[in-house]
Motif scaffolding. Sequence first.
Motif, mmCIF file in Angstrom:
data_model
loop_
_atom_site.group_PDB
_atom_site.id
_atom_site.type_symbol
_atom_site.label_atom_id
_atom_site.label_comp_id
_atom_site.label_asym_id
_atom_site.label_seq_id
_atom_site.Cartn_x
_atom_site.Cartn_y
_atom_site.Cartn_z
ATOM 1 N N ALA A 6 0.845 -1.099 -0.183
ATOM 2 C CA ALA A 6 0.048 0.117 0.148
ATOM 3 C C ALA A 6 1.016 1.159 -0.033
ATOM 4 O O ALA A 6 2.295 1.211 0.492
ATOM 5 C CB ALA A 6 -0.867 0.093 1.258
ATOM 6 N N PRO A 7 0.499 2.382 -0.571
ATOM 7 C CA PRO A 7 1.010 3.664 -0.502
ATOM 8 C C PRO A 7 1.395 4.059 0.827
ATOM 9 O O PRO A 7 0.879 3.929 2.059
ATOM 10 C CB PRO A 7 0.218 4.476 -1.174
ATOM 11 C CG PRO A 7 -0.696 3.937 -1.999
ATOM 12 C CD PRO A 7 -0.928 2.429 -1.119
ATOM 13 N N PHE A 8 2.699 4.617 1.111
ATOM 14 C CA PHE A 8 3.118 4.996 2.293
ATOM 15 C C PHE A 8 3.379 3.817 3.340
ATOM 16 O O PHE A 8 3.494 4.171 4.526
ATOM 17 C CB PHE A 8 2.387 6.235 3.022
ATOM 18 C CG PHE A 8 2.037 7.343 1.775
ATOM 19 C CD1 PHE A 8 3.006 8.004 1.374
ATOM 20 C CD2 PHE A 8 0.758 7.395 1.404
ATOM 21 C CE1 PHE A 8 2.745 9.039 0.475
ATOM 22 C CE2 PHE A 8 0.423 8.487 0.637
ATOM 23 C CZ PHE A 8 1.470 9.172 0.032
ATOM 24 N N SER A 9 3.663 2.687 3.007
ATOM 25 C CA SER A 9 3.799 1.611 3.822
ATOM 26 C C SER A 9 5.165 1.288 4.100
ATOM 27 O O SER A 9 5.540 0.771 5.206
ATOM 28 C CB SER A 9 2.986 0.254 3.565
ATOM 29 O OG SER A 9 3.337 -0.185 2.058
ATOM 30 N N GLU A 10 6.012 1.540 3.094
ATOM 31 C CA GLU A 10 7.356 1.503 3.001
ATOM 32 C C GLU A 10 7.966 2.696 2.533
ATOM 33 O O GLU A 10 7.669 3.134 1.582
ATOM 34 C CB GLU A 10 7.592 0.009 2.280
ATOM 35 C CG GLU A 10 7.298 -1.017 3.098
ATOM 36 C CD GLU A 10 8.197 -2.271 2.485
ATOM 37 O OE1 GLU A 10 9.179 -2.105 1.631
ATOM 38 O OE2 GLU A 10 7.858 -3.577 2.924
ATOM 39 N N PRO A 11 9.248 3.020 3.185
ATOM 40 C CA PRO A 11 9.722 4.352 2.700
ATOM 41 C C PRO A 11 10.364 4.120 1.163
ATOM 42 O O PRO A 11 10.377 5.024 0.259
ATOM 43 C CB PRO A 11 10.871 4.666 3.756
ATOM 44 C CG PRO A 11 10.383 3.925 4.909
ATOM 45 C CD PRO A 11 9.531 2.699 4.538
ATOM 46 N N ALA A 12 10.920 3.023 0.950
ATOM 47 C CA ALA A 12 11.356 2.674 -0.340
ATOM 48 C C ALA A 12 10.338 2.667 -1.510
ATOM 49 O O ALA A 12 10.669 2.972 -2.558
ATOM 50 C CB ALA A 12 11.903 1.368 -0.218
ATOM 51 N N PHE A 13 9.129 2.611 -1.174
ATOM 52 C CA PHE A 13 7.843 2.544 -2.219
ATOM 53 C C PHE A 13 6.921 3.456 -1.658
ATOM 54 O O PHE A 13 6.233 3.148 -1.176
ATOM 55 C CB PHE A 13 7.640 1.308 -2.488
ATOM 56 C CG PHE A 13 8.482 0.028 -2.783
ATOM 57 C CD1 PHE A 13 9.044 0.192 -4.122
ATOM 58 C CD2 PHE A 13 8.949 -0.867 -1.792
ATOM 59 C CE1 PHE A 13 9.966 -0.763 -4.261
ATOM 60 C CE2 PHE A 13 9.754 -1.735 -2.172
ATOM 61 C CZ PHE A 13 10.293 -1.639 -3.554
ATOM 62 N N PRO A 14 7.028 4.758 -1.937
ATOM 63 C CA PRO A 14 6.196 5.814 -1.436
ATOM 64 C C PRO A 14 4.790 5.406 -1.952
ATOM 65 O O PRO A 14 3.955 6.034 -1.257
ATOM 66 C CB PRO A 14 6.679 7.179 -1.862
ATOM 67 C CG PRO A 14 8.274 7.049 -2.129
ATOM 68 C CD PRO A 14 8.087 5.455 -2.657
ATOM 69 N N LEU A 15 4.389 5.279 -3.287
ATOM 70 C CA LEU A 15 3.239 5.338 -3.684
ATOM 71 C C LEU A 15 2.693 3.522 -3.781
ATOM 72 O O LEU A 15 1.981 3.300 -4.409
ATOM 73 C CB LEU A 15 3.173 5.609 -5.047
ATOM 74 C CG LEU A 15 3.425 7.027 -4.985
ATOM 75 C CD1 LEU A 15 3.230 7.828 -6.555
ATOM 76 C CD2 LEU A 15 2.490 7.860 -3.983
ATOM 77 N N GLY A 16 3.477 2.692 -3.198
ATOM 78 C CA GLY A 16 3.198 1.324 -3.025
ATOM 79 C C GLY A 16 3.899 0.462 -4.418
ATOM 80 O O GLY A 16 4.527 0.918 -5.236
ATOM 81 N N THR A 17 3.359 -0.646 -4.546
ATOM 82 C CA THR A 17 3.759 -1.612 -5.690
ATOM 83 C C THR A 17 2.427 -2.122 -6.188
ATOM 84 O O THR A 17 1.674 -2.413 -5.538
ATOM 85 C CB THR A 17 4.865 -2.678 -5.261
ATOM 86 O OG1 THR A 17 4.163 -3.584 -4.158
ATOM 87 C CG2 THR A 17 5.988 -2.105 -4.709
ATOM 88 N N ASP A 18 2.509 -2.712 -7.398
ATOM 89 C CA ASP A 18 1.736 -3.199 -8.134
ATOM 90 C C ASP A 18 1.509 -4.889 -7.869
ATOM 91 O O ASP A 18 2.133 -5.465 -7.026
ATOM 92 C CB ASP A 18 1.600 -3.013 -9.798
ATOM 93 C CG ASP A 18 2.552 -3.804 -10.313
ATOM 94 O OD1 ASP A 18 3.482 -4.241 -9.478
ATOM 95 O OD2 ASP A 18 2.792 -3.300 -11.607
ATOM 96 N N ARG A 19 0.861 -5.507 -8.638
ATOM 97 C CA ARG A 19 0.497 -6.900 -8.503
ATOM 98 C C ARG A 19 1.777 -7.665 -8.486
ATOM 99 O O ARG A 19 1.984 -8.795 -8.164
ATOM 100 C CB ARG A 19 -0.571 -7.447 -9.444
ATOM 101 C CG ARG A 19 -2.078 -7.152 -9.055
ATOM 102 C CD ARG A 19 -3.071 -7.746 -10.074
ATOM 103 N NE ARG A 19 -2.665 -7.847 -11.305
ATOM 104 C CZ ARG A 19 -3.030 -8.724 -12.383
ATOM 105 N NH1 ARG A 19 -3.814 -9.613 -11.963
ATOM 106 N NH2 ARG A 19 -2.764 -8.421 -13.596
ATOM 107 N N LEU A 20 2.693 -7.151 -9.509
ATOM 108 C CA LEU A 20 3.695 -7.960 -9.758
ATOM 109 C C LEU A 20 5.187 -7.395 -8.814
ATOM 110 O O LEU A 20 6.270 -7.753 -9.043
ATOM 111 C CB LEU A 20 4.338 -7.783 -11.293
ATOM 112 C CG LEU A 20 3.235 -8.325 -12.350
ATOM 113 C CD1 LEU A 20 3.532 -8.123 -13.737
ATOM 114 C CD2 LEU A 20 3.083 -9.948 -12.064
ATOM 115 N N GLY A 21 4.807 -6.378 -7.973
ATOM 116 C CA GLY A 21 5.852 -5.875 -7.215
ATOM 117 C C GLY A 21 6.708 -4.630 -8.028
ATOM 118 O O GLY A 21 7.658 -4.607 -7.528
ATOM 119 N N ARG A 22 6.084 -4.154 -9.013
ATOM 120 C CA ARG A 22 6.590 -2.999 -9.617
ATOM 121 C C ARG A 22 6.558 -1.791 -8.834
ATOM 122 O O ARG A 22 5.407 -1.449 -8.499
ATOM 123 C CB ARG A 22 6.407 -3.068 -10.762
ATOM 124 C CG ARG A 22 6.492 -4.077 -11.836
ATOM 125 C CD ARG A 22 6.265 -4.129 -13.305
ATOM 126 N NE ARG A 22 4.741 -4.315 -13.113
ATOM 127 C CZ ARG A 22 4.149 -4.482 -14.314
ATOM 128 N NH1 ARG A 22 4.664 -4.549 -15.439
ATOM 129 N NH2 ARG A 22 2.640 -4.500 -14.513
#
Length: 277
Positions: free
Chosen positions: A48-64
Motif C-alpha cells: 500500500a502507498p506510504f507503507s514502506e519508505p522505499a516505495f512511497p506510492l506502493g507496488t503493483d500486483r507484480l511488485g513493480r
Amino acid sequence: MSRFQHFFSTWEGVAGLALLVILLLAGLLAPVISPGDPLRIAGRALLAPFSEPAFPLGTDRLGRDVLAGLLYGARTSLVVGLAAALSAMVLGVCVGMAAGFAGGVVDEALMRVVDAFQIVPAFLLALAFVSTIGVSTPVVVLAIALGSWADPARLTRAQVLAIREQDYVASAKVIGMHPVEIAVREVLPNALPPVLALSATIVAGAILTEAALSFLGLGNPNIATWGSMIAEGRSVLRSASYLSVIPGAALAVTVLGVHLFSEGLGKALAENGVRAV
C-alpha cells in the motif's frame, strides 16, 4: 503589453504552465528519482502507498514500483502527446496553406480529404491504424496525428483565405514576390497564432488517446504508460484501488494543465487582437 506578458497576467496560463513544468520535471528527473527499469520487479507485491519508505506510492500486483511507473509514464505521455501534436500541426498547416493559397480545384480536393478524415472519430481511426500496422511508439504517434490534423488544416485555410486579401499581400504580389515566398513570409506568420492556440487542445487529446490505446493493450508494452497502469489495476480495483486511481489522477491533472495553458494562451492572443479558438 506583449503576448508574453498577457499570458502571465492570466491565472489560467500561470496555473497551466506550472502544472506542465512539474510534469516535465517529473519526466526528465525520472532516472534520477527512480533509476533502473520501471517495469522491473522491485519488491513485494501490492504494498500500500506510504507503507514502506522505499516505495512511497506502493507496488503493483507484480511488485513493480508505482512511483517509477508514474514518473516514466509522464515521460511517455509528454513525448507521445507533443510528437503527435507537432506532426498533426505540421501536416494540417501545410494542407491548409496549400488549400487556402491555391484555391480552385486544389482547395476543393484538399478540403474533401479533410472532410473524409473529420467524418471518422479520431480515436477509432487511431485504434484501426494501430491494430492494422502494429504496436510501437512511432506507430501510436502517427495514428494519433492522422486523427488530429484535420482541424488545424481547416483553421489554417480559413485564416489564409482572410489574410490573402489584405493590402500587404497584394503589395507583395505587385513587387514580384514568388507565391511561395509570399505564403511563407507574409501569410504564414499571421495565420499561425490562432492555430498555435489550438495545439494545446491537440496535445491533451493526444495524451488521452495514447492512454486509451495503452489501456486496451495497444500501447508499447516495453515502456511504462499511465493507460497500462490503469488497466493493470482493474482486476484488484476493490482491494488496491490506488493502482488505478494514482495514474488516473496524474492523467486528469495533466489534461487540466494543458487545458488551462490553452485558456491562458487563447486570452493572450485575444488581448493582442488575434481571434483565439
